[in-house]
Design a protein around this motif. Structure first.
Motif, PDB file in Angstrom:
ATOM      1  N   ALA A 153      44.558  22.409 148.820  1.00  0.00           N
ATOM      2  CA  ALA A 153      45.568  22.370 150.219  1.00  0.00           C
ATOM      3  C   ALA A 153      47.299  22.834 149.936  1.00  0.00           C
ATOM      4  O   ALA A 153      47.067  23.238 148.596  1.00  0.00           O
ATOM      5  N   ASP A 154      47.742  24.107 150.713  1.00  0.00           N
ATOM      6  CA  ASP A 154      49.203  23.927 150.147  1.00  0.00           C
ATOM      7  C   ASP A 154      49.277  25.712 149.196  1.00  0.00           C
ATOM      8  O   ASP A 154      49.962  25.609 148.840  1.00  0.00           O
ATOM      9  N   ILE A 155      47.426  25.429 148.676  1.00  0.00           N
ATOM     10  CA  ILE A 155      47.829  26.959 147.952  1.00  0.00           C
ATOM     11  C   ILE A 155      48.089  28.773 148.220  1.00  0.00           C
ATOM     12  O   ILE A 155      48.258  28.792 149.977  1.00  0.00           O
ATOM     13  N   GLN A 156      48.435  28.605 147.530  1.00  0.00           N
ATOM     14  CA  GLN A 156      49.516  30.355 148.296  1.00  0.00           C
ATOM     15  C   GLN A 156      48.748  31.152 147.054  1.00  0.00           C
ATOM     16  O   GLN A 156      48.491  31.319 145.824  1.00  0.00           O
ATOM     17  N   GLN A 157      48.619  32.599 147.047  1.00  0.00           N
ATOM     18  CA  GLN A 157      47.871  33.807 146.173  1.00  0.00           C
ATOM     19  C   GLN A 157      48.706  34.698 146.882  1.00  0.00           C
ATOM     20  O   GLN A 157      48.569  35.375 147.903  1.00  0.00           O
ATOM     21  N   THR A 158      48.201  35.795 145.887  1.00  0.00           N
ATOM     22  CA  THR A 158      49.036  37.225 145.761  1.00  0.00           C
ATOM     23  C   THR A 158      47.660  38.174 144.457  1.00  0.00           C
ATOM     24  O   THR A 158      47.969  37.352 143.894  1.00  0.00           O
ATOM     25  N   ARG A 159      47.297  39.089 145.312  1.00  0.00           N
ATOM     26  CA  ARG A 159      46.152  39.941 144.378  1.00  0.00           C
ATOM     27  C   ARG A 159      47.253  40.511 143.375  1.00  0.00           C
ATOM     28  O   ARG A 159      48.247  41.427 143.963  1.00  0.00           O
ATOM     29  N   LEU A 160      46.726  40.873 142.188  1.00  0.00           N
ATOM     30  CA  LEU A 160      47.635  41.586 141.352  1.00  0.00           C
ATOM     31  C   LEU A 160      46.889  42.329 140.397  1.00  0.00           C
ATOM     32  O   LEU A 160      46.945  43.830 140.584  1.00  0.00           O
ATOM     33  N   SER A 161      45.466  42.658 140.641  1.00  0.00           N
ATOM     34  CA  SER A 161      44.583  43.542 140.118  1.00  0.00           C
ATOM     35  C   SER A 161      43.445  43.815 140.439  1.00  0.00           C
ATOM     36  O   SER A 161      42.806  42.655 140.360  1.00  0.00           O
ATOM     37  N   HIS A 162      42.312  44.607 139.842  1.00  0.00           N
ATOM     38  CA  HIS A 162      40.784  44.717 140.127  1.00  0.00           C
ATOM     39  C   HIS A 162      41.065  45.409 138.938  1.00  0.00           C
ATOM     40  O   HIS A 162      41.319  45.616 138.401  1.00  0.00           O
ATOM     41  N   TYR A 163      39.388  43.835 138.517  1.00  0.00           N
ATOM     42  CA  TYR A 163      39.160  44.969 137.678  1.00  0.00           C
ATOM     43  C   TYR A 163      36.888  44.570 137.497  1.00  0.00           C
ATOM     44  O   TYR A 163      36.511  44.077 138.510  1.00  0.00           O
ATOM     45  N   GLU A 164      36.548  44.948 136.514  1.00  0.00           N
ATOM     46  CA  GLU A 164      35.062  45.119 136.397  1.00  0.00           C
ATOM     47  C   GLU A 164      34.359  44.619 135.210  1.00  0.00           C
ATOM     48  O   GLU A 164      34.638  44.515 134.207  1.00  0.00           O
ATOM     49  N   LEU A 165      33.275  43.508 135.380  1.00  0.00           N
ATOM     50  CA  LEU A 165      32.692  43.106 134.820  1.00  0.00           C
ATOM     51  C   LEU A 165      31.809  44.061 134.113  1.00  0.00           C
ATOM     52  O   LEU A 165      30.523  43.954 134.797  1.00  0.00           O
ATOM     53  N   VAL A 166      31.500  44.499 132.832  1.00  0.00           N
ATOM     54  CA  VAL A 166      30.357  45.667 132.721  1.00  0.00           C
ATOM     55  C   VAL A 166      29.159  45.530 131.637  1.00  0.00           C
ATOM     56  O   VAL A 166      29.586  44.923 130.983  1.00  0.00           O
ATOM     57  N   LEU A 167      28.229  45.783 131.792  1.00  0.00           N
ATOM     58  CA  LEU A 167      26.708  45.328 130.842  1.00  0.00           C
ATOM     59  C   LEU A 167      26.784  45.968 129.775  1.00  0.00           C
ATOM     60  O   LEU A 167      26.810  46.848 129.871  1.00  0.00           O
ATOM     61  N   VAL A 168      26.787  45.569 128.420  1.00  0.00           N
ATOM     62  CA  VAL A 168      26.879  46.453 127.629  1.00  0.00           C
ATOM     63  C   VAL A 168      26.242  45.984 126.291  1.00  0.00           C
ATOM     64  O   VAL A 168      25.744  45.196 126.303  1.00  0.00           O
ATOM     65  N   SER A 169      25.757  47.634 125.488  1.00  0.00           N
ATOM     66  CA  SER A 169      24.923  46.908 124.392  1.00  0.00           C
ATOM     67  C   SER A 169      25.348  47.965 123.364  1.00  0.00           C
ATOM     68  O   SER A 169      25.831  48.544 123.546  1.00  0.00           O
ATOM     69  N   ASN A 170      24.704  47.286 122.127  1.00  0.00           N
ATOM     70  CA  ASN A 170      25.359  47.947 120.663  1.00  0.00           C
ATOM     71  C   ASN A 170      24.451  49.018 120.716  1.00  0.00           C
ATOM     72  O   ASN A 170      24.876  50.314 120.393  1.00  0.00           O
ATOM     73  N   LEU A 171      23.434  49.023 121.603  1.00  0.00           N
ATOM     74  CA  LEU A 171      22.220  50.203 121.102  1.00  0.00           C
ATOM     75  C   LEU A 171      22.183  50.592 122.763  1.00  0.00           C
ATOM     76  O   LEU A 171      22.050  50.613 123.455  1.00  0.00           O
ATOM     77  N   PRO A 172      22.080  52.263 122.005  1.00  0.00           N
ATOM     78  CA  PRO A 172      22.482  53.177 122.774  1.00  0.00           C
ATOM     79  C   PRO A 172      20.930  53.469 124.332  1.00  0.00           C
ATOM     80  O   PRO A 172      19.801  52.595 123.656  1.00  0.00           O
ATOM     81  N   ASP A 173      20.993  53.992 125.313  1.00  0.00           N
ATOM     82  CA  ASP A 173      19.897  54.336 125.718  1.00  0.00           C
ATOM     83  C   ASP A 173      18.853  52.946 126.652  1.00  0.00           C
ATOM     84  O   ASP A 173      17.428  52.918 126.564  1.00  0.00           O
TER      85      ASP A 173
END
Length: 281
Positions: A153-173
């Motif tokens: 209750a009584d929460i206020q918010q404002t958006r600061l930024s957008h970002y993504e989580l990306v799936l990565v590996s140390n191995l190519p391809d």
């Protein structure tokens, strides 16, 4: 309550050893033992069980840990707040999970706040996600940076930024089929992320590393190998260097970073003025 007793109690709990706690606190072991006895006298109950080679919290000690942490945080904040001098007229205490503090956008935001409000002193606190709601309600922090605003209750918010989580590996391809046998690194990014992660069949196995910090997850992927989600801002320099590779056809999880606060906070008018100033910048 003597704050030195609380600090000693928490250090003994962390090290589970009177001698190690004494070294870390620059005290003698007898001084540490004396402080713990004084704390137990004040509380009227033992906080540790003392057996040879096995120092543990009692049930009362377990219950006392969050109170000791809260008292020390509140005392530290109060001491700084009342001691503001010179050009500083206000203190803003900002809380966030460790993974949020590791993001570059969080540090950029702190700099923007200082530019907008040079007369403010800033204090940062690292919180677990479970602590965020209580920290706001108990006024341990004035605002929180988070990707999952709490339902209060009584929460206020404002958006600061957008970002993504990306799936990565140390191995190519690598693709969504070939990663099925790679060690999994799980970066704990909250409930919504956990739900989305559970819907990816190729990632349904016990992680070799479950981390609450993106830097720990990053170093593990670089040094030991595997696959896992990282914030794009953290992964991109290593992708550009050819050390990490985005898994082909993998989903990118979009996230927003919010600043949240309570309208019941004593500083809510100052916080709203800050939001207005940041928007105008």
């Amino acid at each position: 309550m003597d704050t030195d007793l609380l600090r000693t109690f928490l250090e003994v709990n962390k090290t589970r050893h009177f001698g190690k706690a004494a070294t870390n606190l620059y005290l003698t072991q007898s001084a540490v033992s004396f402080r713990i006895r004084q704390l137990e006298i004040k509380l009227g109950t033992p906080v540790f069980t003392r057996k040879r080679g096995d120092l543990r919290l009692t049930a009362a000690g377990e219950r006392f840990v969050p109170y000791a942490e809260t008292i020390l945080q509140t005392w530290g904040r109060a001491r700084q707040d009342v001691a503001l001098t010179g050009s500083y007229q206000q203190q803003l205490t900002v809380g966030a999970a460790s993974v949020i503090w590791e993001m570059e956008s969080s540090n950029e935001w702190l700099e923007e706040v200082q530019t907008a409000k040079p007369e403010w002193a800033l204090r940062t606190e690292s919180l677990s996600r479970q602590q965020i709601s209580n920290a706001l309600i108990e006024k341990m922090v004035d605002v929180v940076l988070t990707s999952e605003p709490p339902k209060l209750a009584d929460i206020q918010q404002t958006r600061l930024s957008h970002y993504e989580l990306v799936l990565v590996s140390n191995l190519p391809d690598q693709d969504m089929e070939s990663i099925a046998d790679l060690p999994l690194v799980y970066l704990d990014w909250g409930t919504r992320f956990g739900v989305e992660h559970s819907r990816i069949p190729a990632l349904q196995r016990t992680p070799v590393l479950h981390s609450h910090g993106s830097q720990a997850a990053l170093r593990f992927l670089l040094n030991r190998g595997g696959v896992g989600f990282l914030p794009s801002t953290v992964a991109q320099p290593w992708i550009d260097a050819g050390e990490l590779h985005i898994v082909k056809d993998s989903p990118a999880m979009a996230n927003e970073l919010y600043m949240v606060w309570l309208s019941t906070n004593d500083k809510h008018e100052d916080i709203e003025d800050l939001v207005t100033n940041l928007v105008e910048q």
